[in-house]
Write an enzyme that holds these catalytic residues in place. Structure first.
Site, PDB file in Angstrom:
ATOM      1  N   ASP A 187      -8.313  -7.401  -3.933  1.00 37.67           N
ATOM      2  CA  ASP A 187      -8.070  -5.997  -3.580  1.00 37.67           C
ATOM      3  C   ASP A 187      -9.023  -5.097  -4.359  1.00 37.67           C
ATOM      4  OD1 ASP A 187      -7.004  -3.464  -2.972  1.00 37.67           O
ATOM      5  OD2 ASP A 187      -4.951  -4.221  -2.962  1.00 37.67           O
TER       6      ASP A 187
ATOM      7  N   ARG B   3     -11.107   6.464   9.355  1.00 31.54           N
ATOM      8  CA  ARG B   3     -10.644   5.088   9.529  1.00 31.54           C
ATOM      9  C   ARG B   3     -11.711   4.085   9.083  1.00 31.54           C
ATOM     10  NH1 ARG B   3      -6.430   1.715   9.312  1.00 31.54           N
ATOM     11  NH2 ARG B   3      -6.381   0.186  10.983  1.00 31.54           N
TER      12      ARG B   3
ATOM     13  N   SER C 197       0.839  -1.196   0.000  1.00 27.44           N
ATOM     14  CA  SER C 197       0.000   0.000   0.000  1.00 27.44           C
ATOM     15  C   SER C 197       0.880   1.255   0.000  1.00 27.44           C
ATOM     16  CB  SER C 197      -0.948  -0.044   1.204  1.00 27.44           C
ATOM     17  OG  SER C 197      -2.004   0.844   1.033  1.00 27.44           O
TER      18      SER C 197
ATOM     19  N   HIS D  25      -7.516  -5.722   0.190  1.00 28.51           N
ATOM     20  CA  HIS D  25      -6.267  -4.962   0.243  1.00 28.51           C
ATOM     21  C   HIS D  25      -5.418  -5.335   1.465  1.00 28.51           C
ATOM     22  CE1 HIS D  25      -3.566  -1.699  -0.542  1.00 28.51           C
ATOM     23  NE2 HIS D  25      -3.826  -1.110   0.602  1.00 28.51           N
ATOM     24  N   ASP D  26      -6.066  -5.533   2.604  1.00 30.11           N
ATOM     25  CA  ASP D  26      -5.343  -5.823   3.841  1.00 30.11           C
ATOM     26  C   ASP D  26      -4.638  -7.179   3.857  1.00 30.11           C
ATOM     27  OD1 ASP D  26      -5.563  -3.483   5.190  1.00 30.11           O
ATOM     28  OD2 ASP D  26      -7.119  -4.134   6.582  1.00 30.11           O
TER      29      ASP D  26
END
Lengths: 357, 357
Positions: A300, A207, A138, A333-334
């Site tokens: 992702d 967040r 990222s 993505h994580d």
């Protein structure tokens, strides 16, 4: 965490920092030739704490350690907090030595290139001559590919994960929404809030937006579905577990992250384009001499595999020694923070691909 | 837009509205048996204005009209604003006849089932005996499938598009972020803002979050990429076209949409589960006697095709007469508002599939 102080740093956009303190951690030992170093570049809300031998709570704990893919018996591993960040390196919450007050909204514009130049200062200080690997996901990946273009002679291998050579419109769009969440909070006060105060609600919302984007439909469905916090309440009092989870993640971040630093890093990401001042992406890629292993994540939604494959292809067209690997994961993505088995295999193969050290 | 007033409406969650006004538009003529009607159910920020023969500015203009797939020469087409909404039907900005003041935060909790029951009142008033088709995308699709389960004897055909039989955790998550954007704006004032005022910034941010989610990486990349509003400005003044576009979309919505209505509809969506009070999804599907054509969009990131195919499969397992169609589009979730050619072909085939009227 260790800290090192450096003198005047001139920034890409024209700003100047009279001094810069860099927070960092290292694991393993540097060899005599100074070329067994690995630099880990962290993501937006990451920090220096990628590994902890005793506490076991590093954010890349599964990848780092003796005998692990990022092998502390063989490599000297460095992870520093980014310039403009919130975890030990000079950023908006730091005291401006010229005024004795926090920089706050007066903190200068920082780019990914500036972060990398400060990391370069640190590595010079640590007597690192060459990076066997620079690796990050990222925002960490933005730095990794910038490293390969900015200091090609210092980078033997580069592994950008779930990232971009220049940020996409979709990623800018999400950054724009997260930025607005913080700046629309009246507690932000134009960035001039007192230390320890600030736009808590705005940062929680930013967040939340991030967390949703970093994950997937499948994962949320499997983990939360329509589960409620309490059963047998009136319909109007229904509170879903996914809402509670997002609140928790948002609140957790506000306890460790400065909102102005968050804004600084969002803007640095938006401005990321390794082609700037280098004759475009093609010119930037032509500078790269190290080997690149570009890694995508199939699920992702923020940096889709279509984009990841495109960057690998463009590097290949540019004459770079590049390979492309893909992580298969429900995490979205994580996944670069979670899929240690697949990540480890990719890292091991890349590091072992030819003689190292 | 026409308006019709109805008396006391009792709501699923226990609230009561002493009277309900319904804003609606119709096109075409009802036949003598009252069974050539089509009900269009609109999405979150939609309204009654699906078609306008003269101005040509309806939001489903490409689908509706003489000789069009939703053929005004053959069908009597009705589109009403949802209960709790902001476009002509009683909602939080309406005057509470018992107090003479806007309901504001005192507007009762409304469900998708309540919206459908109010539409049923309207259709009875209009002497519609049976719907040849109920059709809608996104929140409109939640209503469409609810119609088929709530009033099976009234629904000959049902076409839910890019939607759910019960809302997913991912969709609840985005709704949670949009809700927080509005409620964290101090101008929201707990919902008790004056008419014409209210949380403008919060609603802009909510709309931005929505817009990003409704579109795709590919579309934003192709349309905006890293294009800036002005060239040759200092790096720090860079403003990307995608940011400007999202601002514009956000501001545009605030001129026509009440923030409390937005919150009311988000909550109704979250609570959507056609299985509630019907023995779960299986029980609800067992009630359906009409034909269903479930439509997915291949690039939809909010209601992914994986989910869409699952609902069609579960309807089939439940013994329903169901077919599944998929729109191929770069537009993502919003494709149901844009891909008129594909949508039209699907609608025509579904309506023409057996004798109608």
């Amino acid at each position: 965490m260790q800290r090192e102080r450096f003198g005047r740093v001139e920034l890409e956009a024209g700003g100047v920092l009279a001094q810069v303190e860099v927070g960092y951690e290292t694991w393993g030992a540097l060899n005599r030739t100074g070329d067994n170093a690995i630099l880990i570049t962290h993501a937006l809300t990451g920090d220096t704490h990628a590994y902890d031998e005793e506490a076991g709570d590093g954010w890349w704990q599964g990848l780092i350690g003796p005998g692990k893919p990022l092998d502390t018996d063989r490599y000297y591993i460095v992870c520093s907090n980014v310039l403009g960040g919130s975890g030990g390196t000079t950023g908006p919450a730091s005291i401006d030595p010229q005024t004795g007050r926090p920089y706050g909204p007066r903190f200068p514009l920082v780019t990914i290139g500036d972060m990398v130049r400060v990391q370069h200062l640190l590595l010079q200080h640590l007597q690192v001559s060459r990076l066997a690997l620079v690796i990050g996901g990222s925002m960490g990946g933005l730095q990794a590919i910038e490293w390969a273009a900015a200091f090609p002679e210092r980078v033997e291998r580069c592994m950008p994960i779930a990232t971009s050579a220049k940020l996409s419109a979709l990623a800018i769009a999400y950054n724009d929404a997260m930025r607005m969440a913080i700046q629309a909070d009246p507690a932000w006060q134009g960035g001039d809030y007192a230390a320890g105060e600030g736009p808590v609600q705005g940062l929680i919302l930013a967040r939340k937006i991030g967390m949703i984007t970093y994950r997937t439909y499948d994962l949320f469905e499997e983990r939360f579905g329509r589960e409620t916090v309490r059963a047998d309440v009136p319909l109007g009092d229904t509170r879903f577990q996914i809402e509670s989870y997002l609140d928790y993640q948002g609140e957790k971040l506000t306890r460790r992250f400065d909102a102005n630093a968050y804004l600084t890093l969002l803007k640095a990401m938006d401005l990321h384009d390794i082609g700037r001042g280098r004759g475009g992406i093609t010119g930037a890629f032509a500078r790269i001499t190290g080997r690149v292993c570009w890694v995508g994540i199939d699920s992702d939604r923020l940096y889709p595999v279509r984009e990841q494959r495109m960057w690998a292809e463009r590097l290949r067209e540019g004459g770079c020694a590049v390979e492309y690997r893909e992580i298969v994961s429900p995490f979205g993505h994580d996944a670069f923070l979670l899929e240690f088995e697949q990540m480890g295999a990719i890292v091991e193969a890349f590091l072992g691909g030819r003689e190292s050290m």
